[in-house]
Enzyme design. Structure first.
Site, mmCIF file in Angstrom:
data_model
loop_
_atom_site.group_PDB
_atom_site.id
_atom_site.type_symbol
_atom_site.label_atom_id
_atom_site.label_comp_id
_atom_site.label_asym_id
_atom_site.label_seq_id
_atom_site.Cartn_x
_atom_site.Cartn_y
_atom_site.Cartn_z
ATOM 1 N N LYS A 210 168.681 121.143 -55.284
ATOM 2 C CA LYS A 210 167.882 120.313 -56.020
ATOM 3 C C LYS A 210 168.493 119.790 -57.008
ATOM 4 O O LYS A 210 168.471 118.563 -56.593
ATOM 5 C CB LYS A 210 166.653 121.106 -56.277
ATOM 6 C CG LYS A 210 165.673 120.108 -56.995
ATOM 7 C CD LYS A 210 164.980 119.335 -56.377
ATOM 8 C CE LYS A 210 164.358 117.874 -56.700
ATOM 9 N NZ LYS A 210 162.727 118.468 -57.879
ATOM 10 N N THR B 209 161.014 122.254 -61.196
ATOM 11 C CA THR B 209 162.679 121.585 -61.303
ATOM 12 C C THR B 209 163.307 122.227 -62.497
ATOM 13 O O THR B 209 163.010 121.150 -63.465
ATOM 14 C CB THR B 209 162.359 120.119 -60.596
ATOM 15 O OG1 THR B 209 162.621 120.317 -59.772
ATOM 16 C CG2 THR B 209 164.297 119.606 -60.300
ATOM 17 N N LYS C 109 165.232 113.400 -66.153
ATOM 18 C CA LYS C 109 165.200 114.634 -65.889
ATOM 19 C C LYS C 109 166.427 115.204 -64.957
ATOM 20 O O LYS C 109 166.997 116.282 -66.043
ATOM 21 C CB LYS C 109 163.634 115.291 -65.587
ATOM 22 C CG LYS C 109 163.803 116.995 -65.578
ATOM 23 C CD LYS C 109 162.782 117.371 -65.342
ATOM 24 C CE LYS C 109 162.980 119.051 -65.016
ATOM 25 N NZ LYS C 109 161.578 119.341 -64.389
#
Length: 294
Positions: free
Chosen positions: A169, A94, A244
């Protein structure tokens, strides 16, 4: 002819994902900087290489699962110099959309097909091969990589061209961060109003408050026995990783000129939670921070 797969990044997510490829009959050669991760991978039938370049040298497909965009670009610069032309490169990390697109450019320059394919489902999904893959890349690359991803997950969604998987995502996890914060706040409020956890769950889980953060990952012990709240908030998805992803969403929002006030607020909450030393706890543990700071 058997497909040979190289897997770079054999940590908490990559290790079990690579192991599931072995279970599906693929020959897998892997590498990780961590000796512990290499040892664990070897125990699952993965042939461990002494370097990333060695792992990918004869591979038909390369999968990477790494911490951040800078790591992906550094590794892809190395591996594109070592792979055969025509190799399919799949990044399951990611990372930011811009880095993902740069990785696709590196692959094209080496004569390789490429996919950005970040995952949702956490360590439980990685172990159980039930991950959701959000995939970006052209149709030819997706057609070639779909079966590989199916060996590691249960839902594979082609979201569009280069970077589209990362975009999906980031948006998905911004929703997740916002809804978990909302569910945590609702339970803290319910406690102060004298509601039992079970009563609030029974109402909200069957009415308009229903969401994944409540019904699958309930942040209080009891209503959902498999949620991390029943295991001392040991992470399925660590708070540091949620932070994050929320930061990535806010960087993307600035770059795209989008207004994401709820996402920004969730990012601030998780930043405070992490700064308090809780980054290694499950992200649903935010409820404890909200109680303490009510």
């Amino acid at each position: 002819m058997a497909i040979s797969i190289a897997f770079i990044g054999l940590g908490n997510m990559g290790g079990p994902m690579a192991a599931n490829l072995v279970k599906s009959g693929y020959g897998v050669r892997g590498f990780d900087l961590s000796p512990e991760s290499r040892e664990a991978a070897a125990a699952t039938g993965i042939a461990v290489a002494s370097s990333a370049a060695e792992a990918v040298a004869e591979a038909d497909v390369v999968v990477t699962m790494l911490p951040a965009g800078r790591h992906v670009l550094a590794v892809w610069q190395e591996l594109t110099a070592a792979v055969k032309p025509g190799t399919l490169l799949i990044d399951c990390s990611t990372i930011d959309v811009d880095s993902a697109r740069q990785a696709h450019v590196l692959a094209k320059g080496a004569g390789c097909l490429s996919l950005d394919a970040p995952v949702s489902g956490g360590t439980v999904g990685a172990a159980g091969a039930t991950l959701t893959f959000m995939v970006g890349g052209d149709k030819d690359a997706f057609a070639r990589g779909e079966a590989i991803l199916q060996a590691m997950g249960k839902r594979i969604v082609h979201c569009g061209d280069a970077g589209a998987g990362q975009a999906a995502k980031i948006c998905n996890n911004m929703i997740l961060g916002i809804t978990m914060a909302g569910v945590c706040e609702a339970f803290v409020l319910g406690e102060k109003l004298g509601l039992s956890h079970q009563a609030l769950f029974d109402v909200a889980s069957t009415s308009s408050g229903q969401c994944w953060s409540l019904t699958t990952y309930c942040p209080v012990p009891g209503p959902v026995p498999t949620s991390p709240a029943n295991n001392g908030y040991k992470p399925g998805f660590a708070a540091a990783l949620m932070l994050k992803d929320l930061k990535l969403s806010q960087e993307a929002a600035v770059a795209a000129g989008a207004t994401t006030e709820m996402g920004a607020h969730a990012a601030k909450l998780y930043e405070k939670f992490n700064d308090g030393g809780h980054g290694g706890e499950d992200f649903s543990g935010l409820i404890n921070f909200l109680r303490e700071n009510a």
